[in-house]
Design an enzyme around this catalytic site. Structure first.
Site, PDB file in Angstrom:
ATOM      1  N   THR A  47       1.871  -3.102  13.761  1.00 37.08           N
ATOM      2  CA  THR A  47       3.479  -3.529  13.072  1.00 37.08           C
ATOM      3  C   THR A  47       4.325  -2.961  13.687  1.00 37.08           C
ATOM      4  O   THR A  47       4.612  -1.731  14.548  1.00 37.08           O
ATOM      5  CB  THR A  47       2.967  -2.847  11.047  1.00 37.08           C
ATOM      6  N   THR A  49       7.459  -0.227  12.704  1.00 41.18           N
ATOM      7  CA  THR A  49       7.836   0.329  13.242  1.00 41.18           C
ATOM      8  C   THR A  49       6.492   1.631  13.379  1.00 41.18           C
ATOM      9  O   THR A  49       7.149   2.395  14.921  1.00 41.18           O
ATOM     10  CB  THR A  49       8.670   0.574  11.591  1.00 41.18           C
ATOM     11  N   CYS A  50       5.381   1.277  13.418  1.00 39.22           N
ATOM     12  CA  CYS A  50       4.160   2.259  13.722  1.00 39.22           C
ATOM     13  C   CYS A  50       3.943   1.516  15.326  1.00 39.22           C
ATOM     14  O   CYS A  50       3.966   2.473  16.127  1.00 39.22           O
ATOM     15  CB  CYS A  50       3.050   1.384  13.088  1.00 39.22           C
ATOM     16  N   SER A  51       4.275   0.261  16.077  1.00 35.24           N
ATOM     17  CA  SER A  51       4.352   0.652  17.083  1.00 35.24           C
ATOM     18  C   SER A  51       5.118   0.909  17.595  1.00 35.24           C
ATOM     19  O   SER A  51       5.513   0.792  19.103  1.00 35.24           O
ATOM     20  CB  SER A  51       3.469  -1.285  17.665  1.00 35.24           C
TER      21      SER A  51
END
Length: 162
Positions: A47, A49-51
């Site tokens: 996703t 923001t996560c990546s």
């Protein structure tokens, strides 16, 4: 009910992907007992923001945690094969573990689940970070929806032992 500071982390079986992209199933007790650990949870592998921001910050600062004797684990409600692919794509170093909580059992036991159905994601983990010593939660930070402030690597380096 959300886990609280001073409580022991629950003991469940979970899939672990190490920095060499090997998958193994282990008990969470074996991951946390006798160790100082920062565990951060993300809504999903791959996703935005996560990546782009969350996991890369921990990869960047991994050596700083290691120098303090703190292990780093990232958890998401994704299957082990997705987490393995994410680990490879993010160049996660050896010793940094990704926890694949495929059915969300560990996330639910922590009381940190969220309903991402409105985004086509189903049940996922809230964005959080905790610091635990010997399986006991010493610090717990939970993000407000849409934020990435209190769970960053930099924020957790502030609370990790020196």
């Amino acid at each position: 009910m959300t886990i609280q500071i001073g409580q022991a982390l629950p003991d469940l079986e979970i899939a672990v992907i190490d920095g060499e992209a090997n998958i193994q199933r282990v008990s969470t007790a074996s991951l946390f007992t006798g160790r100082n650990v920062v565990l951060f949870g993300v809504p999903g592998a791959f996703t935005p923001t996560c990546s782009e921001r969350h996991l890369p910050g921990y990869v960047k600062h991994f050596d700083a945690f290691k120098a303090r004797g703190v292990e780093v684990y990232c958890m998401a409600v994704n299957d082990a094969y997705v987490m393995k692919a994410w680990s490879i794509s993010q160049h996660v170093p050896a010793g940094f573990k990704l926890l694949a909580d495929g059915n969300g059992a560990f996330t639910k036991s922590l009381g940190l689940e969220m309903d991402g159905s409105a985004y086509g994601m189903g049940m996922r983990s809230r964005r959080f970070a905790l610091y635990a010593e010997n399986g006991i939660v010493k610090e717990l930070h939970i993000e407000s929806p849409g934020e990435l402030r209190v769970t960053t690597a930099e924020a957790m380096l502030e609370v990790a032992p020196r």
